[in-house]
Design a protein around this motif. Structure first.
Motif, mmCIF file in Angstrom:
data_model
loop_
_atom_site.group_PDB
_atom_site.id
_atom_site.type_symbol
_atom_site.label_atom_id
_atom_site.label_comp_id
_atom_site.label_asym_id
_atom_site.label_seq_id
_atom_site.Cartn_x
_atom_site.Cartn_y
_atom_site.Cartn_z
ATOM 1 N N SER A 182 38.229 25.866 10.283
ATOM 2 C CA SER A 182 39.169 26.308 9.257
ATOM 3 C C SER A 182 39.260 27.822 9.111
ATOM 4 O O SER A 182 40.350 28.360 8.874
ATOM 5 N N LEU A 183 38.148 28.551 9.249
ATOM 6 C CA LEU A 183 38.200 30.005 9.059
ATOM 7 C C LEU A 183 39.003 30.711 10.156
ATOM 8 O O LEU A 183 39.838 31.567 9.843
ATOM 9 N N PRO A 184 38.778 30.422 11.445
ATOM 10 C CA PRO A 184 39.644 31.071 12.441
ATOM 11 C C PRO A 184 41.110 30.671 12.303
ATOM 12 O O PRO A 184 42.005 31.484 12.552
ATOM 13 N N ALA A 185 41.366 29.426 11.896
ATOM 14 C CA ALA A 185 42.757 29.009 11.687
ATOM 15 C C ALA A 185 43.399 29.821 10.568
ATOM 16 O O ALA A 185 44.539 30.288 10.686
ATOM 17 N N LYS A 186 42.640 30.012 9.492
ATOM 18 C CA LYS A 186 43.157 30.799 8.367
ATOM 19 C C LYS A 186 43.309 32.268 8.741
ATOM 20 O O LYS A 186 44.331 32.891 8.446
ATOM 21 N N GLU A 187 42.322 32.820 9.412
ATOM 22 C CA GLU A 187 42.315 34.242 9.735
ATOM 23 C C GLU A 187 43.448 34.616 10.675
ATOM 24 O O GLU A 187 44.041 35.697 10.550
ATOM 25 N N PHE A 188 43.782 33.731 11.610
ATOM 26 C CA PHE A 188 44.804 34.046 12.602
ATOM 27 C C PHE A 188 46.101 33.275 12.353
ATOM 28 O O PHE A 188 46.920 33.117 13.258
ATOM 29 N N HIS A 189 46.262 32.779 11.134
ATOM 30 C CA HIS A 189 47.522 32.186 10.668
ATOM 31 C C HIS A 189 47.952 30.985 11.501
ATOM 32 O O HIS A 189 49.143 30.774 11.746
ATOM 33 N N THR A 191 48.428 27.831 10.789
ATOM 34 C CA THR A 191 48.507 27.019 9.581
ATOM 35 C C THR A 191 48.608 25.523 9.848
ATOM 36 O O THR A 191 48.481 24.723 8.927
ATOM 37 N N ASP A 192 48.849 25.148 11.101
ATOM 38 C CA ASP A 192 49.032 23.731 11.412
ATOM 39 C C ASP A 192 47.745 23.058 11.887
ATOM 40 O O ASP A 192 47.771 21.880 12.255
ATOM 41 N N ARG A 193 46.614 23.761 11.874
ATOM 42 C CA ARG A 193 45.381 23.192 12.421
ATOM 43 C C ARG A 193 44.165 23.775 11.705
ATOM 44 O O ARG A 193 44.286 24.562 10.788
ATOM 45 N N GLY A 194 42.979 23.345 12.141
ATOM 46 C CA GLY A 194 41.739 23.869 11.568
ATOM 47 C C GLY A 194 41.130 23.018 10.482
ATOM 48 O O GLY A 194 39.986 23.220 10.096
ATOM 49 N N SER A 195 41.899 22.066 9.970
ATOM 50 C CA SER A 195 41.388 21.148 8.944
ATOM 51 C C SER A 195 42.091 19.808 9.090
ATOM 52 O O SER A 195 43.128 19.707 9.744
ATOM 53 N N GLU A 197 44.059 17.429 7.124
ATOM 54 C CA GLU A 197 44.840 17.271 5.905
ATOM 55 C C GLU A 197 46.206 16.705 6.265
ATOM 56 O O GLU A 197 46.677 16.859 7.399
ATOM 57 N N VAL A 198 46.831 16.082 5.290
ATOM 58 C CA VAL A 198 48.165 15.527 5.498
ATOM 59 C C VAL A 198 49.114 16.659 5.895
ATOM 60 O O VAL A 198 49.150 17.726 5.272
ATOM 61 N N GLY A 199 49.881 16.433 6.956
ATOM 62 C CA GLY A 199 50.832 17.407 7.455
ATOM 63 C C GLY A 199 50.306 18.291 8.566
ATOM 64 O O GLY A 199 51.090 18.954 9.250
ATOM 65 N N LYS A 200 48.974 18.314 8.765
ATOM 66 C CA LYS A 200 48.396 19.135 9.830
ATOM 67 C C LYS A 200 48.474 18.402 11.170
ATOM 68 O O LYS A 200 48.611 17.182 11.236
ATOM 69 N N CYS A 201 48.385 19.175 12.248
ATOM 70 C CA CYS A 201 48.336 18.585 13.580
ATOM 71 C C CYS A 201 47.101 17.694 13.708
ATOM 72 O O CYS A 201 46.027 18.023 13.203
ATOM 73 N N ALA A 202 47.270 16.605 14.410
ATOM 74 C CA ALA A 202 46.156 15.675 14.627
ATOM 75 C C ALA A 202 45.356 16.128 15.835
ATOM 76 O O ALA A 202 45.415 15.534 16.911
ATOM 77 N N ASP A 203 44.623 17.234 15.672
ATOM 78 C CA ASP A 203 43.680 17.733 16.672
ATOM 79 C C ASP A 203 42.289 17.371 16.170
ATOM 80 O O ASP A 203 41.767 18.014 15.239
ATOM 81 N N ILE A 204 41.681 16.359 16.781
ATOM 82 C CA ILE A 204 40.534 15.695 16.168
ATOM 83 C C ILE A 204 39.456 15.420 17.205
ATOM 84 O O ILE A 204 39.753 15.057 18.348
ATOM 85 N N LEU A 205 38.188 15.580 16.776
ATOM 86 C CA LEU A 205 37.043 15.198 17.594
ATOM 87 C C LEU A 205 36.280 14.079 16.892
ATOM 88 O O LEU A 205 36.075 14.130 15.676
ATOM 89 N N ILE A 206 35.860 13.092 17.667
ATOM 90 C CA ILE A 206 35.004 12.019 17.172
ATOM 91 C C ILE A 206 33.660 12.152 17.866
ATOM 92 O O ILE A 206 33.580 12.105 19.097
ATOM 93 N N LEU A 207 32.610 12.369 17.082
ATOM 94 C CA LEU A 207 31.279 12.642 17.610
ATOM 95 C C LEU A 207 30.387 11.415 17.477
ATOM 96 O O LEU A 207 30.424 10.714 16.457
ATOM 97 N N GLN A 208 29.544 11.208 18.480
ATOM 98 C CA GLN A 208 28.644 10.052 18.493
ATOM 99 C C GLN A 208 27.382 10.312 17.686
ATOM 100 O O GLN A 208 26.267 10.107 18.158
ATOM 101 N N VAL A 209 27.554 10.781 16.474
ATOM 102 C CA VAL A 209 26.454 11.025 15.553
ATOM 103 C C VAL A 209 26.937 10.683 14.145
ATOM 104 O O VAL A 209 28.130 10.789 13.858
#
Length: 241
Positions: A182-189, A191-195, A197-209
């Motif tokens: 979230s911080l690099p997304a906010k810092e470099f504008h 706005t469509d990623r980094g968290s 939330e509804v409306g954000k790009c679905a860039d997602i990692l699923i971890l085996q932990v």
């Protein structure tokens, strides 16, 4: 509108939103490339016969990682730079880094599995590439980078630096996770990623932990189970919605 992809039974979903919500036993509903719902409880109203469903029971879900300072290969022949950078960026994508920022215009690209954006702006947050970068000032908030392209530095993953900062220097898991989402997304504008939330790009990692702390405590083991870019799973195999 129904979900084209739905992730259910998430053990811990780290949204990385402004309040750093952690949702337990959660789901994420995705329509093509965007998140349309995230929460707990019933998700059945989002499902139709064509919806692809991923069961993430016992697993952690986080936003895809962002490297804020990719420099790439600069000290090789021009004809080799493209090939070497392609190999490096692919290796980073296999470690969950699906967005990068660079000052090198030759490296910028937008592909199905990874985006590299050109930036000339320096971060107002300190950028941590090695443990010594953190040790000097011990900032509460910072951005993380593999430091790829710095002198004699060819690291393709956040796992080594996160492991050292978390286990040896007691840096909080929240600071580490925010520093690569979230911080690099906010810092470099971006706005469509980094968290998540509804409306954000679905860039997602699923971890085996079950928790992000388990991920930061581990080194030398690949713990990313699934990677999703713009709502499409591409790792470990493509899943077209």
């Amino acid at each position: 509108m129904k979900a084209t992809l739905l992730i259910k039974n998430i053990e811990n979903c780290y949204t990385c939103d402004s309040s750093f919500q952690i949702l337990k036993h959660a789901y994420i509903a995705i329509h093509h490339d965007k998140i349309i719902d995230i929460g707990t409880g019933s998700y059945m109203n989002w499902i139709e016969p064509t919806t692809r469903v991923i069961d993430a029971v016992g697993e952690t879900v986080i936003p895809a990682m962002i490297d804020c300072h990719y420099q790439g290969f600069r000290n090789v022949r021009l004809g080799d730079q493209l090939r070497e950078n392609n190999a490096a960026l692919y290796a980073m994508s296999q470690n969950g880094i699906l967005t990068l920022l660079t000052s090198d215009p030759k490296v910028q690209r937008k592909e199905l599995t990874q985006d590299v954006f050109l930036t000339k702006t320096k971060s107002s947050y300190p950028v941590i590439e090695t443990e010594s970068d953190y040790f000097e000032d011990k900032p509460k908030q910072f951005l993380l980078s593999c430091g790829f392209g710095s002198l004699n530095r060819y690291v393709y993953s956040f796992q080594p630096i996160c492991h050292h900062l978390f286990t040896m220097m007691q840096v909080s898991s929240q600071a580490l996770l925010e520093g690569m989402t979230s911080l690099p997304a906010k810092e470099f504008h971006l706005t469509d990623r980094g968290s998540l939330e509804v409306g954000k790009c679905a860039d997602i990692l699923i971890l085996q932990v079950p928790t992000i702390e388990h991920y930061f405590q581990t080194i030398g083991r690949p713990l990313i189970h699934r990677m999703i870019k713009n709502g499409i799973q591409f790792y470990p195999q493509w899943m077209v919605c």
